[in-house]
Design an enzyme around this catalytic site. Structure first.
Site, PDB file in Angstrom:
ATOM      1  N   ARG A 176     -31.316   3.030 -33.962  1.00  0.00           N
ATOM      2  CA  ARG A 176     -32.563   3.934 -34.445  1.00  0.00           C
ATOM      3  C   ARG A 176     -33.940   3.826 -33.518  1.00  0.00           C
ATOM      4  NH1 ARG A 176     -31.286   3.345 -40.412  1.00  0.00           N
ATOM      5  NH2 ARG A 176     -29.309   2.373 -40.417  1.00  0.00           N
ATOM      6  N   GLY A 185     -34.869  -3.327 -41.200  1.00  0.00           N
ATOM      7  CA  GLY A 185     -33.603  -3.981 -40.970  1.00  0.00           C
ATOM      8  C   GLY A 185     -32.672  -3.427 -42.070  1.00  0.00           C
ATOM      9  N   LYS A 213     -22.448   0.336 -47.111  1.00  0.00           N
ATOM     10  CA  LYS A 213     -23.980   0.521 -47.613  1.00  0.00           C
ATOM     11  C   LYS A 213     -23.793   0.249 -49.225  1.00  0.00           C
ATOM     12  CE  LYS A 213     -27.445   4.079 -47.501  1.00  0.00           C
ATOM     13  NZ  LYS A 213     -27.847   5.529 -47.130  1.00  0.00           N
ATOM     14  N   ARG A 256     -19.714   4.006 -44.345  1.00  0.00           N
ATOM     15  CA  ARG A 256     -20.362   5.102 -43.479  1.00  0.00           C
ATOM     16  C   ARG A 256     -20.150   4.759 -42.111  1.00  0.00           C
ATOM     17  NH1 ARG A 256     -26.999   5.710 -43.773  1.00  0.00           N
ATOM     18  NH2 ARG A 256     -26.790   3.629 -42.879  1.00  0.00           N
ATOM     19  N   GLY A 310     -30.067  -4.966 -52.626  1.00  0.00           N
ATOM     20  CA  GLY A 310     -29.144  -5.019 -51.609  1.00  0.00           C
ATOM     21  C   GLY A 310     -27.817  -3.870 -52.113  1.00  0.00           C
ATOM     22  N   GLY A 318     -31.057  -3.717 -45.233  1.00  0.00           N
ATOM     23  CA  GLY A 318     -31.189  -4.418 -46.373  1.00  0.00           C
ATOM     24  C   GLY A 318     -30.190  -4.324 -47.508  1.00  0.00           C
ATOM     25  N   ARG A 319     -29.313  -3.292 -47.323  1.00  0.00           N
ATOM     26  CA  ARG A 319     -28.486  -3.228 -48.086  1.00  0.00           C
ATOM     27  C   ARG A 319     -27.089  -2.637 -47.359  1.00  0.00           C
ATOM     28  NH1 ARG A 319     -29.084   2.057 -51.676  1.00  0.00           N
ATOM     29  NH2 ARG A 319     -30.460   3.236 -50.374  1.00  0.00           N
ATOM     30  N   ASP A 362     -37.092   5.029 -38.497  1.00  0.00           N
ATOM     31  CA  ASP A 362     -35.901   3.837 -38.893  1.00  0.00           C
ATOM     32  C   ASP A 362     -34.595   4.913 -39.357  1.00  0.00           C
ATOM     33  OD1 ASP A 362     -37.933   3.924 -41.107  1.00  0.00           O
ATOM     34  OD2 ASP A 362     -36.110   3.173 -42.164  1.00  0.00           O
TER      35      ASP A 362
HETATM   36  P1  AMP Z   1     -34.268   3.964 -46.742  1.00  0.00           P
HETATM   37  O1  AMP Z   1     -35.324   4.599 -47.555  1.00  0.00           O
HETATM   38  O2  AMP Z   1     -32.617   4.163 -47.303  1.00  0.00           O
HETATM   39  O3  AMP Z   1     -34.026   4.456 -45.168  1.00  0.00           O
HETATM   40  O4  AMP Z   1     -34.487   2.561 -46.613  1.00  0.00           O
HETATM   41  C1  AMP Z   1     -35.599   2.004 -46.051  1.00  0.00           C
HETATM   42  C2  AMP Z   1     -35.557   0.447 -45.764  1.00  0.00           C
HETATM   43  O5  AMP Z   1     -35.402  -0.198 -47.384  1.00  0.00           O
HETATM   44  C3  AMP Z   1     -34.253  -0.160 -45.359  1.00  0.00           C
HETATM   45  O6  AMP Z   1     -34.821  -1.402 -44.538  1.00  0.00           O
HETATM   46  C4  AMP Z   1     -33.254  -0.552 -46.193  1.00  0.00           C
HETATM   47  O7  AMP Z   1     -32.275  -1.303 -45.855  1.00  0.00           O
HETATM   48  C5  AMP Z   1     -34.247  -0.998 -47.333  1.00  0.00           C
HETATM   49  N1  AMP Z   1     -33.480  -0.718 -48.765  1.00  0.00           N
HETATM   50  C6  AMP Z   1     -33.337   0.478 -49.578  1.00  0.00           C
HETATM   51  N2  AMP Z   1     -32.975   0.100 -50.694  1.00  0.00           N
HETATM   52  C7  AMP Z   1     -32.719  -1.116 -50.865  1.00  0.00           C
HETATM   53  C8  AMP Z   1     -32.132  -1.915 -51.772  1.00  0.00           C
HETATM   54  N3  AMP Z   1     -31.508  -1.486 -52.803  1.00  0.00           N
HETATM   55  N4  AMP Z   1     -32.030  -3.376 -51.366  1.00  0.00           N
HETATM   56  C9  AMP Z   1     -32.409  -3.761 -50.410  1.00  0.00           C
HETATM   57  N5  AMP Z   1     -33.080  -2.959 -49.189  1.00  0.00           N
HETATM   58  C10 AMP Z   1     -33.165  -1.668 -49.319  1.00  0.00           C
HETATM   59 MG    MG Z   2     -32.710   4.228 -43.817  1.00  0.00          MG
END
Ligand code: AMP
Ligand code: MG
Length: 491
Positions: free
Chosen positions: A181, A88, A111, A174, A124, A90-91, A250
């Protein structure tokens, strides 16, 4: 002046299980670093108003504009082959959707805007470096004509984020035709929520594949459509030397756009096994593996759609296999056609594929720069005495031998040298977002608060196919001591 976003939200009207309602978390001192003015206009937004302090507050998530319905989207995903049933946003927070000047619905998402119910242990937030990186590379991809999410704005938050060290925090706005996805389907499939899968598929068809509305077997057609778009997308990546770096399900978009610019990179010298991402230890997402991985991801999507195909499980699986079977040919057709254009062939003859493969093999063996070899080959098409392509090869004789065959082959076509050169220059960029340039931009911004290199790079990359003599150095590969060997997710 107030900032007006003409929101027309549709995703937030789906059932509650699709998302969590959550507002962005206000930040201390937002400052606009970059606004993509042409994109703002395309979205029906007033760029002048977005550039006011009030605009910066919205783009940083400090104030929520009227008409927004902020949500974090739910999704699951396979990360490096391992299934995670709940990821989901997360940030990130989806502010809402607008209909752009071409009538296309676009998500506007922040983002790095603060924690959500999907943050797990993350903060986040996003650091400035990865935000600038995503801005640069996504806009470069757009200019290269490759389907991609876009970047509307980058702001610094006035706060620090803690990674290995304290870094300036930033938020990227973004824009995507949607953020749905493969992992969004997986989220419901693992919960055996067939109603939700159907609801999501109907939403996707209406939004991304409207030509399928009313089709006899709409969900089969949907899978075919996604297969075709992903096959085409990955072919386009290979044709410019792009390595996504983290092709988890994802990060695999249903609309067929490139999404999630983390550890992505363009390769300098051609190497099919090239990997840049620090976390891709096994080379799962290496350059030449990308078609295979795209098909693997699509197979995960097909699994989610099986309950919509037929109550007869065996029949559903057979149908899915049939549809997935088209991937290989669609990919190869797009890739080979693209390569023929890159070497300036207007027609198709026996032996072309071998001729092209021999060039690629020689490039790999001789560490030839991928971008410059093709670009300079265009110069050689116009003027056989031009020898900059040859200069890309450690052993230039390897090129000479190949070039002789190539000149013989092109002589069989009626096009003039000038026509061939123009056609080649139209598909072979001279400017790509090279890693060492991106690193230099990030260093200047983070260490010296200097955004001039960022502005310059963005400007050059907006016209990747045009010779820009004032910026000739931006075409150069890195010197040995400038070479970037690894890229990072930066999360
Ligand atoms: P990504 O590697 O950017 O595709 O992120 C994979 C997952 O980790 C997704 O669910 C993101 O929302 C979560 N995520 C990545 N960085 C953070 C962060 N700094 N805080 C919270 N969730 C994160
Ligand atoms: Mg991602």
């Amino acid at each position: 002046m107030t900032v007006h976003f003409p929101f027309q939200n549709s995703y937030s009207a789906l059932p509650d299980s699709f998302f969590a309602r959550v507002a962005p978390t206000p930040v201390a001192a937002p400052r606009l670093i970059k606004l993509n003015r042409p994109l703002a206009v395309q979205l029906g937004l007033d760029p002048d108003v977005l550039e006011t302090p009030e605009g910066a507050e919205i783009l940083a998530g400090k104030t929520v504009p009227a008409g927004a319905d902020p949500i974090a989207m739910a999704y699951a995903g396979h990360q490096f082959g391992q299934f995670v049933p709940q990821l989901g946003d997360g940030r990130a927070v989806l502010l809402g959707e607008v209909i752009d000047k071409d009538g296309i619905r676009r998500d506007i998402q922040l983002k790095g805007s603060g924690p959500t119910p999907f943050s797990r242990r993350g903060d986040g937030r996003a650091a400035l470096g990865p935000v600038l990186r995503e801005y640069i590379v996504s806009e470069a991809m757009f200019a290269l004509g490759i389907p991609t999410t876009r970047s509307l704005a980058a702001v610094v938050t006035g706060e620090h984020v803690i990674r290995e060290t304290a870094l300036p925090g930033a938020v990227l706005t973004r824009v995507a035709s949607s953020h749905i996805r493969v992992g969004t389907f997986q989220f419901f499939a693992v919960r055996r929520d067939t109603d939700a899968i159907r609801r999501l598929a109907d939403h996707v068809i209406a939004r991304h594949y409207p030509e399928l509305l009313g089709a006899a077997r709409p969900y089969h057609a949907l899978l075919s459509g996604v297969v075709a778009r992903q096959a085409d997308l990955v072919a386009r990546w290979l044709l410019v030397g792009f390595i996504h770096g983290v092709m988890n399900t994802d990060n695999s978009s249903i609309s067929g756009e490139t999404i999630d610019y983390g550890p992505c990179a363009f390769m300098d010298s051609y190497n099919p096994a090239q990997v840049f991402s620090s976390i891709d230890e096994m080379g799962r997402y290496a350059y030449a593996n990308q078609p295979r991985i795209a098909l693997w991801n699509l197979t995960r999507l097909a699994e989610c759609l099986l309950p919509l195909f037929s109550d007869d499980q065996e029949k559903a699986v057979a149908d899915a296999q049939d549809i997935l079977g088209a991937f290989s040919e669609t990919f190869s057709d797009a890739y080979q056609a693209g390569l023929r254009k890159k070497v300036g062939l207007f027609t198709e003859r026996d032996g072309d594929d071998a001729l092209i493969q021999d060039l690629l093999d020689a490039m790999a063996k001789n560490q030839a720069d991928f971008t410059l070899t093709f670009r300079k080959l265009g110069d050689a098409a116009g003027n056989p005495a031009a020898d900059d392509a040859r200069a890309q090869f450690m052993d230039p004789a390897a090129f000479d031998e190949w070039a002789r065959r190539w000149h013989e082959r092109t002589a069989l076509e009626p096009q003039s040298a000038a026509e061939r050169q123009a056609a080649m220059h139209a598909v072979n960029p001279i400017f790509i977002p090279r890693n060492h340039r991106i690193e230099a931009v990030i260093q200047a911004a983070v260490n010296d608060n200097n955004y001039a290199p960022f502005e310059k790079l963005v400007k050059v990359l907006a016209k990747p196919f045009d010779d820009q003599p004032d910026y000739a150095a931006y075409a150069d590969p890195p010197l040995p001591d400038q070479r970037v060997l690894q890229t990072f997710c930066g999360t």
